[in-house]
Design an enzyme around this catalytic site. Sequence first.
Site, PDB file in Angstrom:
ATOM      1  N   CYS A  34       0.671  -1.330  -0.040  1.00 16.54           N
ATOM      2  CA  CYS A  34      -0.041  -0.025   0.087  1.00 16.54           C
ATOM      3  C   CYS A  34       0.792   1.215  -0.071  1.00 16.54           C
ATOM      4  CB  CYS A  34      -0.857  -0.019   1.178  1.00 16.54           C
ATOM      5  SG  CYS A  34      -0.054   0.030   2.777  1.00 16.54           S
ATOM      6  N   CYS A 105      -1.264  -5.080   6.706  1.00 15.41           N
ATOM      7  CA  CYS A 105      -0.885  -3.749   7.446  1.00 15.41           C
ATOM      8  C   CYS A 105      -0.282  -4.069   8.906  1.00 15.41           C
ATOM      9  CB  CYS A 105      -2.164  -2.982   7.947  1.00 15.41           C
ATOM     10  SG  CYS A 105      -3.212  -2.773   6.603  1.00 15.41           S
TER      11      CYS A 105
HETATM   12 FE1  FES Z   1      -1.369   0.580   4.378  1.00 10.65          FE
HETATM   13 FE2  FES Z   1      -3.258  -0.413   5.801  1.00 10.65          FE
HETATM   14  S1  FES Z   1      -3.384   0.176   4.036  1.00 10.65           S
HETATM   15  S2  FES Z   1      -0.931   0.086   6.430  1.00 10.65           S
END
Ligand code: FES
Length: 206
Positions: A34, A105
């Site tokens: 992400c 995450c």
């Molecule tokens: Fe990036 Fe959760 S979406 S740390």
Amino acid sequence: MQYSQKVLDHFMKPHNVGKLENADIEATEGSPACGDQVTIYMKVDEKTHKIDDIKFQSYGCASNIATGSIITDLAMGKTLEEAENITWKEAAEALDGLPPVKMHCSVLAVDTLQKAIKEYRIKHGLAEEDNFSKETIVEELKKVLYPKVGESIVTLKMVKYVGFEDGVATIDIEIPKFDEHRENVAEEVREHLEKYPEIKEVKITM
Ligand code: FES
């Protein structure tokens, strides 16, 4: 998205958040999944190797902030050896679970803790830098999760082959052609491996 009450509590009022002045070590890690980032700061007792204080800063999402909060709680007062054994699964369980697509995450937060421990050890002559090998690639692949179930592609036995020769990493992944996460998984594998200067090229077959 359905979060447990514990995730919400730790997200709304995270523990041990902020910068630790005079930290013995700080480590930052980014998530290829992400692009978010976490930094962990630690003060460690030189004699007992106990973590006297630990804080984190997160540019991640609610799951990441909640995991940063819970792993710093779990690591506080522990020895480096004990803290090293905290896994992202334990962290997620301590939060009463995370949605599968949010497991990465938790990986990011725990990975940053592991990196801080390793860098402390290297800095204090307690460990040496790892030599890059095929095993390094496998360890990185263990951090790539299949989003549908929130489990590592290695644990799920989706990785059929790992090779490394003349700077070329060759990875064979078994994933159906129609799978909606196919490209994400390939992209994440690439991003995990391309950070190593030893790897000049990543070849993925599916
Ligand atoms: Fe990036 Fe959760 S979406 S740390």
